[in-house]
Motif scaffolding. Structure first.
Motif, PDB file in Angstrom:
ATOM      1  N   MET A  28      36.889  42.508  72.154  1.00 33.01           N
ATOM      2  CA  MET A  28      37.884  43.505  71.756  1.00 33.01           C
ATOM      3  C   MET A  28      37.470  44.210  70.467  1.00 33.01           C
ATOM      4  O   MET A  28      37.012  43.579  69.519  1.00 33.01           O
ATOM      5  N   SER A  29      37.665  45.521  70.453  1.00 30.19           N
ATOM      6  CA  SER A  29      37.307  46.324  69.289  1.00 30.19           C
ATOM      7  C   SER A  29      38.553  46.782  68.540  1.00 30.19           C
ATOM      8  O   SER A  29      39.677  46.623  69.010  1.00 30.19           O
ATOM      9  N   SER A  30      38.315  47.366  67.386  1.00 29.75           N
ATOM     10  CA  SER A  30      39.393  47.872  66.538  1.00 29.75           C
ATOM     11  C   SER A  30      39.282  49.380  66.411  1.00 29.75           C
ATOM     12  O   SER A  30      38.301  49.981  66.855  1.00 29.75           O
ATOM     13  N   ASN A  31      40.269  49.997  65.790  1.00 28.19           N
ATOM     14  CA  ASN A  31      40.240  51.392  65.366  1.00 28.19           C
ATOM     15  C   ASN A  31      39.726  52.357  66.436  1.00 28.19           C
ATOM     16  O   ASN A  31      38.596  52.850  66.359  1.00 28.19           O
ATOM     17  N   PRO A  32      40.563  52.682  67.419  1.00 26.87           N
ATOM     18  CA  PRO A  32      40.144  53.615  68.468  1.00 26.87           C
ATOM     19  C   PRO A  32      39.834  55.024  67.961  1.00 26.87           C
ATOM     20  O   PRO A  32      39.242  55.823  68.679  1.00 26.87           O
ATOM     21  N   ASP A  33      40.215  55.337  66.728  1.00 25.33           N
ATOM     22  CA  ASP A  33      39.942  56.667  66.157  1.00 25.33           C
ATOM     23  C   ASP A  33      38.580  56.750  65.465  1.00 25.33           C
ATOM     24  O   ASP A  33      38.226  57.795  64.916  1.00 25.33           O
ATOM     25  N   LEU A 143      36.487  53.928  55.840  1.00 25.00           N
ATOM     26  CA  LEU A 143      36.874  52.771  56.652  1.00 25.00           C
ATOM     27  C   LEU A 143      37.414  53.182  58.015  1.00 25.00           C
ATOM     28  O   LEU A 143      37.143  52.507  59.021  1.00 25.00           O
ATOM     29  N   ASP A 144      38.176  54.273  58.083  1.00 19.19           N
ATOM     30  CA  ASP A 144      38.724  54.684  59.369  1.00 19.19           C
ATOM     31  C   ASP A 144      37.688  55.372  60.254  1.00 19.19           C
ATOM     32  O   ASP A 144      37.991  55.769  61.387  1.00 19.19           O
ATOM     33  N   ALA A 145      36.456  55.491  59.769  1.00 17.65           N
ATOM     34  CA  ALA A 145      35.339  55.984  60.574  1.00 17.65           C
ATOM     35  C   ALA A 145      34.368  54.831  60.844  1.00 17.65           C
ATOM     36  O   ALA A 145      33.158  55.011  60.940  1.00 17.65           O
ATOM     37  N   THR A 146      34.929  53.616  60.907  1.00 16.43           N
ATOM     38  CA  THR A 146      34.173  52.416  61.283  1.00 16.43           C
ATOM     39  C   THR A 146      35.020  51.633  62.278  1.00 16.43           C
ATOM     40  O   THR A 146      36.224  51.862  62.410  1.00 16.43           O
ATOM     41  N   ARG A 147      34.376  50.730  62.970  1.00 13.71           N
ATOM     42  CA  ARG A 147      35.111  49.772  63.809  1.00 13.71           C
ATOM     43  C   ARG A 147      34.253  48.546  64.019  1.00 13.71           C
ATOM     44  O   ARG A 147      33.042  48.553  63.754  1.00 13.71           O
ATOM     45  N   THR A 148      34.903  47.479  64.490  1.00 12.35           N
ATOM     46  CA  THR A 148      34.182  46.238  64.750  1.00 12.35           C
ATOM     47  C   THR A 148      34.848  45.506  65.904  1.00 12.35           C
ATOM     48  O   THR A 148      35.640  46.096  66.650  1.00 12.35           O
ATOM     49  N   PHE A 149      34.530  44.234  66.064  1.00 12.67           N
ATOM     50  CA  PHE A 149      34.991  43.450  67.212  1.00 12.67           C
ATOM     51  C   PHE A 149      35.521  42.100  66.741  1.00 12.67           C
ATOM     52  O   PHE A 149      35.136  41.602  65.688  1.00 12.67           O
TER      53      PHE A 149
END
Length: 195
Positions: A28-33, A143-149
Motif C-alpha cells: 500500500m502506498s501513500s499520498n495519491p497526489d 513532502l506532498d510531492a513524495t510518497r512511500t509504502f
C-alpha cells in the motif's frame, strides 16, 4: 526572486518510475497526489528555466520492478517527457552516489539550493536530502510531492515493527526538519515563492 537567485535553485526528481505502480510488489502506498504535485513542480521549473535533475534507480536485484531489464525501470511518462539538465542513474539510496556525480555537477553549476521530490519518501528521498544537508546545500523537501509504502520487518530484540506509509512520511518529515537536514514544505508554498 532575482534571476541569479533562481539560477542557483535546482529541482531533483527522484525515482519516479513505472515500477512503483506495482502494489503487488511494494504494498500500500501513500499520498495519491504525489505525481500531480511533482508535475506542478516540473512545470514551474520549466516556466522559469531552472535546472532540473532527474534520478533513476537501476536496481541490481533481477526480481525488482526497478531492474534495468524490467519495464518498471522506465520513468513515468510525465517525467520522461522532460529533458533534464542532468540525468543521474544509481544503485543505492542516495542520488549523490550515482552516475554522473551529482555533487560535482552542482558545484560546477554554482547551485547551492535544492528542492527534492519523488519516491520513496523514507528511502531515496530522505537519504538524498540528508546527504545534501551534510554537504552544505540549502535543502527543501516538497513532502506532498513524495510518497512511500507500508513497511514491516522483524528486528532481533525489538520484534516485528510495522508502520503505515502515512506514518513513515511523518517520521521522515520529523527526521529531516528536526535534524536540521532540510526544510519540509508543500508544493503550493514552494511555487508561491517563485512568481
Amino acid at each position: 526572486m532575482s534571476q541569479k537567485h533562481r539560477e542557483r535553485q535546482a529541482l531533483i526528481v527522484i525515482d519516479v518510475q513505472e515500477g512503483f505502480e506495482d502494489t503487488t510488489f511494494w504494498g500500500m502506498s501513500s499520498n495519491p497526489d504525489c505525481e500531480q504535485n511533482i508535475a506542478v513542480l516540473l512545470s514551474e521549473w520549466k516556466t522559469h528555466d531552472l535546472p532540473i535533475i532527474v534520478v533513476r534507480h537501476d536496481s541490481q536485484s533481477p526480481t525488482s520492478p526497478l531492474h534495468p531489464d524490467q519495464p518498471g525501470n522506465r520513468l513515468m511518462s510525465f517525467v520522461s517527457e522532460t529533458v533534464p539538465d542532468l540525468l543521474v542513474t544509481k544503485h543505492v539510496n542516495s542520488a549523490f552516489y550515482g552516475d554522473p556525480g551529482l555533487h560535482e555537477w552542482l558545484q560546477k553549476q554554482d547551485i547551492n539550493r535544492l528542492v527534492i521530490c519523488g519516491i520513496q519518501t523514507n528511502m531515496c528521498v530522505e537519504t538524498t536530502a540528508r546527504m545534501a544537508g551534510n554537504l552544505g546545500y540549502d535543502v527543501t523537501v516538497a513532502l506532498d510531492a513524495t510518497r512511500t509504502f507500508d513497511l514491516a520487518t522483524t528486528i532481533p530484540g525489538l520484534g516485528t515493527i510495522t508502520h503505515t506509509a502515512d506514518e513513515l512520511m511523518k517520521v521522515t518529515a520529523l527526521n529531516l526538519q528536526a535534524g536540521g537536514f532540510a526544510r519540509i514544505s508543500a508544493t503550493k508554498e514552494i511555487t508561491a515563492t517563485m512568481s
